[in-house]
Scaffold this motif. Sequence first.
Motif, PDB file in Angstrom:
ATOM      1  N   ASN A  11      -8.117  -4.339  13.798  1.00  0.00           N
ATOM      2  CA  ASN A  11      -9.453  -4.084  13.265  1.00  0.00           C
ATOM      3  C   ASN A  11      -9.401  -3.963  11.744  1.00  0.00           C
ATOM      4  O   ASN A  11      -9.060  -2.937  11.178  1.00  0.00           O
ATOM      5  CB  ASN A  11      -9.985  -2.798  13.904  1.00  0.00           C
ATOM      6  N   ARG A  12      -9.752  -5.069  11.070  1.00  0.00           N
ATOM      7  CA  ARG A  12      -9.666  -5.128   9.617  1.00  0.00           C
ATOM      8  C   ARG A  12     -10.455  -4.043   8.904  1.00  0.00           C
ATOM      9  O   ARG A  12      -9.986  -3.421   7.953  1.00  0.00           O
ATOM     10  CB  ARG A  12     -10.231  -6.462   9.133  1.00  0.00           C
ATOM     11  N   SER A  13     -11.681  -3.816   9.368  1.00  0.00           N
ATOM     12  CA  SER A  13     -12.508  -2.850   8.635  1.00  0.00           C
ATOM     13  C   SER A  13     -11.892  -1.453   8.782  1.00  0.00           C
ATOM     14  O   SER A  13     -11.970  -0.630   7.873  1.00  0.00           O
ATOM     15  CB  SER A  13     -13.963  -2.904   9.078  1.00  0.00           C
ATOM     16  N   ASN A  14     -11.260  -1.204   9.915  1.00  0.00           N
ATOM     17  CA  ASN A  14     -10.563   0.074  10.080  1.00  0.00           C
ATOM     18  C   ASN A  14      -9.388   0.166   9.103  1.00  0.00           C
ATOM     19  O   ASN A  14      -9.191   1.183   8.426  1.00  0.00           O
ATOM     20  CB  ASN A  14     -10.072   0.213  11.526  1.00  0.00           C
ATOM     21  N   PHE A  15      -8.609  -0.910   8.995  1.00  0.00           N
ATOM     22  CA  PHE A  15      -7.480  -0.920   8.060  1.00  0.00           C
ATOM     23  C   PHE A  15      -7.975  -0.694   6.627  1.00  0.00           C
ATOM     24  O   PHE A  15      -7.396   0.078   5.869  1.00  0.00           O
ATOM     25  CB  PHE A  15      -6.735  -2.260   8.133  1.00  0.00           C
ATOM     26  N   ILE A  16      -9.066  -1.385   6.292  1.00  0.00           N
ATOM     27  CA  ILE A  16      -9.591  -1.273   4.923  1.00  0.00           C
ATOM     28  C   ILE A  16     -10.014   0.179   4.643  1.00  0.00           C
ATOM     29  O   ILE A  16      -9.735   0.730   3.573  1.00  0.00           O
ATOM     30  CB  ILE A  16     -10.761  -2.264   4.703  1.00  0.00           C
ATOM     31  N   ASP A  17     -10.654   0.809   5.632  1.00  0.00           N
ATOM     32  CA  ASP A  17     -11.071   2.213   5.464  1.00  0.00           C
ATOM     33  C   ASP A  17      -9.857   3.123   5.219  1.00  0.00           C
ATOM     34  O   ASP A  17      -9.906   4.022   4.375  1.00  0.00           O
ATOM     35  CB  ASP A  17     -11.798   2.705   6.726  1.00  0.00           C
ATOM     36  N   ARG A  20      -8.423   2.416   1.723  1.00  0.00           N
ATOM     37  CA  ARG A  20      -9.286   2.994   0.686  1.00  0.00           C
ATOM     38  C   ARG A  20      -9.083   4.509   0.608  1.00  0.00           C
ATOM     39  O   ARG A  20      -8.930   5.083  -0.475  1.00  0.00           O
ATOM     40  CB  ARG A  20     -10.753   2.664   0.999  1.00  0.00           C
ATOM     41  N   THR A  21      -9.049   5.157   1.761  1.00  0.00           N
ATOM     42  CA  THR A  21      -8.847   6.611   1.777  1.00  0.00           C
ATOM     43  C   THR A  21      -7.482   6.946   1.180  1.00  0.00           C
ATOM     44  O   THR A  21      -7.352   7.909   0.419  1.00  0.00           O
ATOM     45  CB  THR A  21      -8.946   7.162   3.214  1.00  0.00           C
ATOM     46  N   GLY A  22      -6.481   6.128   1.503  1.00  0.00           N
ATOM     47  CA  GLY A  22      -5.149   6.335   0.927  1.00  0.00           C
ATOM     48  C   GLY A  22      -5.214   6.278  -0.586  1.00  0.00           C
ATOM     49  O   GLY A  22      -4.704   7.168  -1.277  1.00  0.00           O
ATOM     50  N   SER A  23      -5.886   5.263  -1.123  1.00  0.00           N
ATOM     51  CA  SER A  23      -5.883   5.140  -2.589  1.00  0.00           C
ATOM     52  C   SER A  23      -6.673   6.282  -3.236  1.00  0.00           C
ATOM     53  O   SER A  23      -6.317   6.749  -4.311  1.00  0.00           O
ATOM     54  CB  SER A  23      -6.346   3.758  -3.058  1.00  0.00           C
ATOM     55  N   SER A  28      -0.184   4.833  -1.270  1.00  0.00           N
ATOM     56  CA  SER A  28      -0.387   3.393  -1.095  1.00  0.00           C
ATOM     57  C   SER A  28      -0.186   3.009   0.361  1.00  0.00           C
ATOM     58  O   SER A  28       0.802   3.345   0.998  1.00  0.00           O
ATOM     59  CB  SER A  28       0.520   2.592  -2.032  1.00  0.00           C
ATOM     60  N   VAL A  29      -1.193   2.341   0.879  1.00  0.00           N
ATOM     61  CA  VAL A  29      -1.216   1.967   2.295  1.00  0.00           C
ATOM     62  C   VAL A  29      -1.348   0.457   2.386  1.00  0.00           C
ATOM     63  O   VAL A  29      -2.115  -0.145   1.622  1.00  0.00           O
ATOM     64  CB  VAL A  29      -2.441   2.607   3.009  1.00  0.00           C
ATOM     65  N   CYS A  30      -0.609  -0.160   3.272  1.00  0.00           N
ATOM     66  CA  CYS A  30      -0.817  -1.579   3.523  1.00  0.00           C
ATOM     67  C   CYS A  30      -0.518  -1.902   4.973  1.00  0.00           C
ATOM     68  O   CYS A  30      -0.089  -1.039   5.733  1.00  0.00           O
ATOM     69  CB  CYS A  30       0.025  -2.423   2.578  1.00  0.00           C
ATOM     70  N   VAL A  31      -0.796  -3.124   5.355  1.00  0.00           N
ATOM     71  CA  VAL A  31      -0.579  -3.558   6.734  1.00  0.00           C
ATOM     72  C   VAL A  31       0.741  -4.328   6.787  1.00  0.00           C
ATOM     73  O   VAL A  31       0.994  -5.176   5.925  1.00  0.00           O
ATOM     74  CB  VAL A  31      -1.732  -4.480   7.195  1.00  0.00           C
ATOM     75  N   VAL A  32       1.574  -4.025   7.764  1.00  0.00           N
ATOM     76  CA  VAL A  32       2.768  -4.861   7.965  1.00  0.00           C
ATOM     77  C   VAL A  32       2.778  -5.360   9.409  1.00  0.00           C
ATOM     78  O   VAL A  32       2.288  -4.687  10.306  1.00  0.00           O
ATOM     79  CB  VAL A  32       4.093  -4.117   7.669  1.00  0.00           C
ATOM     80  N   THR A  33       3.306  -6.541   9.596  1.00  0.00           N
ATOM     81  CA  THR A  33       3.401  -7.076  10.952  1.00  0.00           C
ATOM     82  C   THR A  33       4.799  -6.803  11.495  1.00  0.00           C
ATOM     83  O   THR A  33       5.744  -6.557  10.727  1.00  0.00           O
ATOM     84  CB  THR A  33       3.144  -8.590  10.976  1.00  0.00           C
ATOM     85  N   VAL A  34       4.911  -6.854  12.790  1.00  0.00           N
ATOM     86  CA  VAL A  34       6.209  -6.608  13.427  1.00  0.00           C
ATOM     87  C   VAL A  34       7.224  -7.638  12.925  1.00  0.00           C
ATOM     88  O   VAL A  34       8.374  -7.313  12.638  1.00  0.00           O
ATOM     89  CB  VAL A  34       6.065  -6.688  14.966  1.00  0.00           C
ATOM     90  N   TYR A  49      -4.477  -4.793   0.198  1.00  0.00           N
ATOM     91  CA  TYR A  49      -5.903  -5.138   0.119  1.00  0.00           C
ATOM     92  C   TYR A  49      -6.413  -4.992  -1.305  1.00  0.00           C
ATOM     93  O   TYR A  49      -6.166  -3.980  -1.966  1.00  0.00           O
ATOM     94  CB  TYR A  49      -6.695  -4.219   1.055  1.00  0.00           C
ATOM     95  N   ASP A  50      -7.132  -6.016  -1.742  1.00  0.00           N
ATOM     96  CA  ASP A  50      -7.766  -5.954  -3.059  1.00  0.00           C
ATOM     97  C   ASP A  50      -9.272  -5.761  -2.859  1.00  0.00           C
ATOM     98  O   ASP A  50      -9.967  -6.681  -2.440  1.00  0.00           O
ATOM     99  CB  ASP A  50      -7.474  -7.275  -3.796  1.00  0.00           C
ATOM    100  N   PRO A  51      -9.775  -4.545  -3.150  1.00  0.00           N
ATOM    101  CA  PRO A  51     -11.182  -4.257  -2.852  1.00  0.00           C
ATOM    102  C   PRO A  51     -12.142  -5.107  -3.693  1.00  0.00           C
ATOM    103  O   PRO A  51     -13.241  -5.433  -3.240  1.00  0.00           O
ATOM    104  CB  PRO A  51     -11.352  -2.774  -3.170  1.00  0.00           C
TER     105      PRO A  51
END
Length: 368
Positions: A11-17, A20-23, A28-34, A49-51
Amino acid sequence: MDDPEELFRGNRSNFIDIIRTGSELGVSVCVVTVKDLKLKQKKMIGYVYDPAAKKFSPQVIGLPHVLYNRIPLRQDESSHDVQQTIAACMKHPQIRLFNPYFFDKWSLFEWLNKAKTTSKYIPSTRKMTSSQELESLFKLHSAVYMKPVSGKAGKGIMKAERHIGKLDRRPEYCLSVQETKGSVVYKYAKLSQLWSRIKEEIGHEDYIAQQGISLVRYKKRPFDLRVLVQKNYKGEWDVTGIGARLAGKLSITTHVPRGGSIDDPERLLASAFGAEGCKRILMRARKAALAIARQVEKKSGHMLGEMSMDLGVDVHGGIWFFEANSKPMKFDEPHIRKKSLERIVHYALYLIRSKQAKPGGANVVQTN
Ligand SMILES: Nc1ncnc2c1ncn2[C@@H]1O[C@H](COP(=O)(O)OP(=O)(O)O)[C@@H](O)[C@H]1O
Ligand SMILES: [Mg+2]
């Protein structure tokens, strides 16, 4: 995950939220794949993510300190490679992985039934293998819910009820099967007929059969409570918020995609039990949710940072546990949502702080 356009699933919008809260909180928060989690190397690829551009892009990052498993599908999570990566992350000296796996309804039942503090909230439940489980539940209860062990969002749920015929006083059975919006009802004179139909619906899935709870109603529609329990900045379990879901008129569950709606728990509970009763029930629901979260974490044997729970309230005000989810969906109530995002980051910070021996910077990563 291998789709070059999509970069990753979830869920992208969840990741973005969360990012954003992290920043906002300096993490620093990002998504990594297995696939990109190469634990033997010092650097790896993360999706940052670049807002301003509203875009994710790959970037070289150091090994993460905290990981939250948000792999969206059970099927993906159960693959051999993913299982190995999860196990390796849990063993890794630097990485702290929380919520490593999905829960299943049967394990939850077994874990919670083992402790006095939680067994009182658990409806009588059996693993469904033959019509005997159904028969034995019908000896004590007039309604039985049947649910796939790994189900979600009401998929595959059935409810069987036994009535006594008005004219001939013989028992008859009703089976409601949850469809996309409402439910379809079948009637049978014999339990054996009911069972044949149920068998057809179940196919090869693993199912549980569970005592049906008479949920309290608001304007004839049953409702239940959705509780979010999270660890706070001290690493202690706390209730972040409680929402309510009102069932659709023709539905046997309260899910919003199936015609259910979001409502205010205080309003619904007060209309049934009065203001004092409502307060008491909400207090008991919090107490139940905390006891359940502690027991689930203890018995699962893994580090957990959050879970959502479906709790039922019966017509007498009693609290019942239906299920817990280790990858909670977004809560639509804005006050719960905001706090829930902050808590995920706070908990990650707690994990980093409580393991200061581990070297390196402070980035939090979600797997996907
Ligand atoms: N034993 C039960 N008695 C009464 N209602 C139930 C029972 N089990 C489930 N339900 C209803 O069905 C909904 C969905 O059940 P749940 O166990 O949460 O499955 P799912 O994983 O599909 O969400 C619950 O939120 C509740 O409204
Ligand atoms: Mg549910």
